[in-house]
Structures are given as structure tokens and as C-alpha cells.
Write a protein that holds these residues in place. Sequence first.
Motif, PDB file in Angstrom:
ATOM      1  N   UNK A   1       0.798  -1.221   0.000  1.00 10.90           N
ATOM      2  CA  UNK A   1       0.000   0.000   0.000  1.00 10.90           C
ATOM      3  C   UNK A   1       0.827   1.265   0.000  1.00 10.90           C
ATOM      4  N   UNK A   2       2.154   1.138   0.126  1.00 10.38           N
ATOM      5  CA  UNK A   2       3.021   2.317   0.213  1.00 10.38           C
ATOM      6  C   UNK A   2       3.518   2.804  -1.141  1.00 10.38           C
ATOM      7  N   UNK A   3       3.469   1.937  -2.134  1.00  7.13           N
ATOM      8  CA  UNK A   3       3.939   2.318  -3.460  1.00  7.13           C
ATOM      9  C   UNK A   3       2.860   1.992  -4.487  1.00  7.13           C
ATOM     10  N   UNK A   4       3.140   2.351  -5.718  1.00  6.64           N
ATOM     11  CA  UNK A   4       2.254   1.960  -6.817  1.00  6.64           C
ATOM     12  C   UNK A   4       3.066   1.207  -7.859  1.00  6.64           C
ATOM     13  N   UNK A   5       2.397   0.355  -8.588  1.00 10.48           N
ATOM     14  CA  UNK A   5       3.058  -0.370  -9.678  1.00 10.48           C
ATOM     15  C   UNK A   5       3.371   0.584 -10.819  1.00 10.48           C
ATOM     16  N   UNK A   6       4.453   0.318 -11.494  1.00 13.55           N
ATOM     17  CA  UNK A   6       4.845   1.140 -12.635  1.00 13.55           C
ATOM     18  C   UNK A   6       3.740   1.130 -13.697  1.00 13.55           C
ATOM     19  N   UNK A   7       3.538   2.253 -14.333  1.00 18.15           N
ATOM     20  CA  UNK A   7       2.529   2.345 -15.386  1.00 18.15           C
ATOM     21  C   UNK A   7       2.868   1.365 -16.516  1.00 18.15           C
ATOM     22  N   UNK A   8       1.856   0.724 -17.045  1.00 19.70           N
ATOM     23  CA  UNK A   8       2.041  -0.160 -18.187  1.00 19.70           C
ATOM     24  C   UNK A   8       2.104   0.690 -19.454  1.00 19.70           C
ATOM     25  N   UNK A   9       3.096   0.437 -20.281  1.00 19.28           N
ATOM     26  CA  UNK A   9       3.235   1.152 -21.547  1.00 19.28           C
ATOM     27  C   UNK A   9       1.952   1.009 -22.363  1.00 19.28           C
TER      28      UNK A   9
END
Length: 333
Positions: free
Chosen positions: A183-191
Amino acid sequence: MNDTLRLGPATGVGSLPGDDAREAAKTSAGTFEDFPFLPELPARGPGADMIGRTAGMLVELYARVEPSGWRLGDRPGRDTRRARAWLGEDLDALEEFTQGHEGPLKVQAVGPWTLAAALELRSGEAVLSDAGACRDLVASLAEGLRLHLAEVARRVPGARLVLQLDEPSLTAVLRGQVRTASGYRTHRAVDRQIAEDGLRGVLAAHAGGPVVVHSCAPDVPFALLRRAGAAGVSFDLSLLTERDDERIGEAVEGGTRLFAGVVPATDGPLSDPAGSVMGVRTLWRRLGLSPGLLAEAVTVTPACGLAGASPEYARRALAHCVRAARSLADDPE
């Protein structure tokens, strides 16, 4: 106007309240004689929810319920069997109430990117965190949907099947807004190209048939969905802004059908039918499109699934969609 997606004037989104498959199928087929849909009844519990239901369709990938949600495992277990049993029950009911139906019939499943954001790997992180796992999920989902559509076609042989992919998390996936397990980070945006390719791979499961992508979230990526091959886009009309006008205008002129969610998905007063589609008429005028195109280009739906509504309201809302669509056709101005 492209005529690749001539469908009924109104239909449902997917979910309904309650746990009676026969009653749900009867409501769908009786209300939308031109364009019924296969109802989903998440109130039955895990496996009838949108993620569990679609996880049960996967081929050579299996999921089970953990306290944190649905997690991939090595073999089919109780949760997979339950999801498949409920889907079978729903198909039995659909078959019963659509005997002789020869028009469009809509079935729904969760799209690859919302599924990748919701399903967990064995590590507890989302499938979204692993590019290879995402590719495997796309392939598994495509094959599962191909088999599912073949089964529906066998049961309702006169129907023209329309596949709806539910992608409420797609915008968050593209913007890198899906939170990690901590909950502390977000997943990298998908291209965006990878997202488009993944969608295209799943859309191919319905070779030659129309696919609609549904999202009741803001900022639906209309252009990306069109490039991926979606023949229709389903959305909550109240979430549109004038920033969306150009993309919607291009979509309509390119032959994309709009599934306009205009009827509230939770209990409340319903306006008169003409009032419910006033926003559609206003959008049309803003876009400078011919009023005569409205009936060809728009299917009226609730704003989202009706699982959170009361059964009585859900029935009224679906019937209201039919009356609102009739108002739009009778008086497009």
C-alpha cells in the motif's frame, strides 16, 4: 456510419442483485428482448464476483481466495470449482429463457488489465508487477473466453454473441496508480502499446464477433480501445467532460458504438425517460453529429452494474433503459 455493430437500443451492464439465476435470466431476457445479457450475481459469494468468475474461465491458470483477494495457485481447488459451477448454473438459466433468440446476446468477463491488477501472484503482489505473468494471463484469458463463447453459442445457437470486457482499472494501470501489496507504493505504469497489444490479444478470442469494453471509471481511453479493436465502448455518461468530446466524436464517426450509462446504478428516484437521455442529446449537439445517427450509434444502459441496488430498483432501472432508448429513437433532437 460503419454498420459493423448494429445492436439493440438498450441492455444491462452485467451484475444484478440477488442469488436466483433463473429469476435474473428471466429479467434480462424479458426486459431486453432485442439485446439480452448473461447476468452476474456476485451476492452468491466468492466465485460469483467479477474477478472470481473470470478467474474460473482461465485455462491452465487457477486461482483461490486468500484474505487479501484472489491468488494464483498450482491446481484447481474448491474456489475454481465453485466459480465454474455458478457459471454453469447461469448458463442453464440463460439457455432456458433465450430459446429461439436470434439477435445479439451479450456476455461479460473481466478484461486482462483489470484482472492483472486484481489477481495476485504466489508472492502476494499483483500479476501486474510481472510482465511475463501478464503475457501468460492474456493468453490464458483469451483461450478461456474462446471456450466460453463456444459454449454459449452451443446453448443459444441463433444468437449473435457480443463479448463485453470489463476494464474499470485500465486507466489506473496506464497511469501507474495501482497500489502494491504494502500500500506504500504503486506499480509502474504499463506502456500504452503493451496495454493495447494485451487487449488486442484477448479481443481476438471473439474472432469476427463484436467486443465492447466497459469502464465506469473517469477518463476512459477511447482511442486506445478503438485501436485495440473494440467495436463499442461502455461508460458512465455522468463522468464525461468536454475534454472527451474529440475522442468520442472520432469514435462515433469511425463506427464505434457507444453504450451510454445514463440510469443510476443504485437506488434512487428515476427521472422521466426523456430526461435520462438528455445528456446524450446534449453531447450529440456539442459534437455536431446528425441526430439521425443516434439510434444507430447508441445503446442505453445503467451507469454500471446493479449488484448494489435492491432487486425492485434493479428491475425498474432496466425497464427504464428500454423506455429511455425509445425516447431517444422517437425524438433524437
